[in-house]
Write a protein that holds these residues in place. Structure first.
Motif, PDB file in Angstrom:
ATOM      1  N   VAL A  55      96.096 -30.942  70.285  1.00 47.19           N
ATOM      2  CA  VAL A  55      95.608 -31.903  69.299  1.00 47.19           C
ATOM      3  C   VAL A  55      96.270 -31.585  67.965  1.00 47.19           C
ATOM      4  O   VAL A  55      96.616 -30.437  67.683  1.00 47.19           O
ATOM      5  N   LYS A  56      96.497 -32.579  67.140  1.00 44.08           N
ATOM      6  CA  LYS A  56      97.325 -32.413  65.932  1.00 44.08           C
ATOM      7  C   LYS A  56      96.581 -31.867  64.725  1.00 44.08           C
ATOM      8  O   LYS A  56      97.128 -31.128  63.931  1.00 44.08           O
ATOM      9  N   ASP A  57      95.325 -32.230  64.565  1.00 46.89           N
ATOM     10  CA  ASP A  57      94.544 -31.880  63.386  1.00 46.89           C
ATOM     11  C   ASP A  57      94.024 -30.440  63.472  1.00 46.89           C
ATOM     12  O   ASP A  57      93.561 -30.002  64.529  1.00 46.89           O
ATOM     13  N   PHE A  58      94.082 -29.700  62.353  1.00 45.37           N
ATOM     14  CA  PHE A  58      93.626 -28.309  62.320  1.00 45.37           C
ATOM     15  C   PHE A  58      92.182 -28.189  62.797  1.00 45.37           C
ATOM     16  O   PHE A  58      91.876 -27.382  63.676  1.00 45.37           O
ATOM     17  N   ASP A  59      91.268 -28.969  62.215  1.00 47.27           N
ATOM     18  CA  ASP A  59      89.861 -28.863  62.584  1.00 47.27           C
ATOM     19  C   ASP A  59      89.647 -29.177  64.060  1.00 47.27           C
ATOM     20  O   ASP A  59      88.860 -28.524  64.736  1.00 47.27           O
TER      21      ASP A  59
END
Length: 153
Positions: A55-59
């Motif tokens: 998945v791309k997003d840090f969170d």
């Protein structure tokens, strides 16, 4: 400070050491019984187990890492309450390590860890280490987490 009659790790903060941020405890005592097992997990990342996509997003990577940890612990007959040590690896250029205060650190990523441990680990706060790294195994990875756990039976 160890809990009597408990086969679970007992995390606590001694009064004669600095109080850590709320994401962890300084000390964890772990009973060793003849039927105990140490469970060590490789570092888990935000990779979807079905698609193998990161998945791309840090969170989102952080949260998926914790789901992967939970699944691995369950497979080994353990739970997050059995964790005795945690190591968080965070890519430095995310701006999520080397922040100016404990409050910023907790807001940057620690909130996800505490939510996970409150929900899945009975609020347990095992000792942890946060390591800022230049990169992880692949360039899209921004966060990795490894845990050790001890189970009886």
């Amino acid at each position: 400070m160890a809990q009597a009659n408990s086969n679970k790790p007992n995390a606590f903060n001694p009064p004669n050491v600095p109080t850590p941020p709320p994401t962890y405890s300084q000390v964890c005592t772990t009973p060793i019984l003849p039927t105990s097992r140490l469970v060590t997990l490789a570092g888990h990342v935000g990779q979807d187990p079905k698609t193998l996509e990161v998945v791309k997003d840090f969170d989102a990577q952080v949260k998926l890492s914790y789901q992967n940890i939970l699944n691995s612990l369950k497979a080994a007959g353990a739970t997050p309450r059995d964790i005795i040590h945690v190591r968080h690896y965070i890519v430095k250029d995310t701006g999520r390590v080397g922040v100016g205060s404990e409050e910023e650190l907790t807001e940057a990523w620690g909130k996800h860890w505490m939510e996970f441990m409150d929900r899945e680990g009975e609020g347990h706060r095992p000792p942890d280490t946060v390591v800022g790294v230049a990169c992880l195994a692949t360039e899209e990875l921004l966060y990795e987490c490894e845990v050790w756990a001890m189970v009886s039976g």
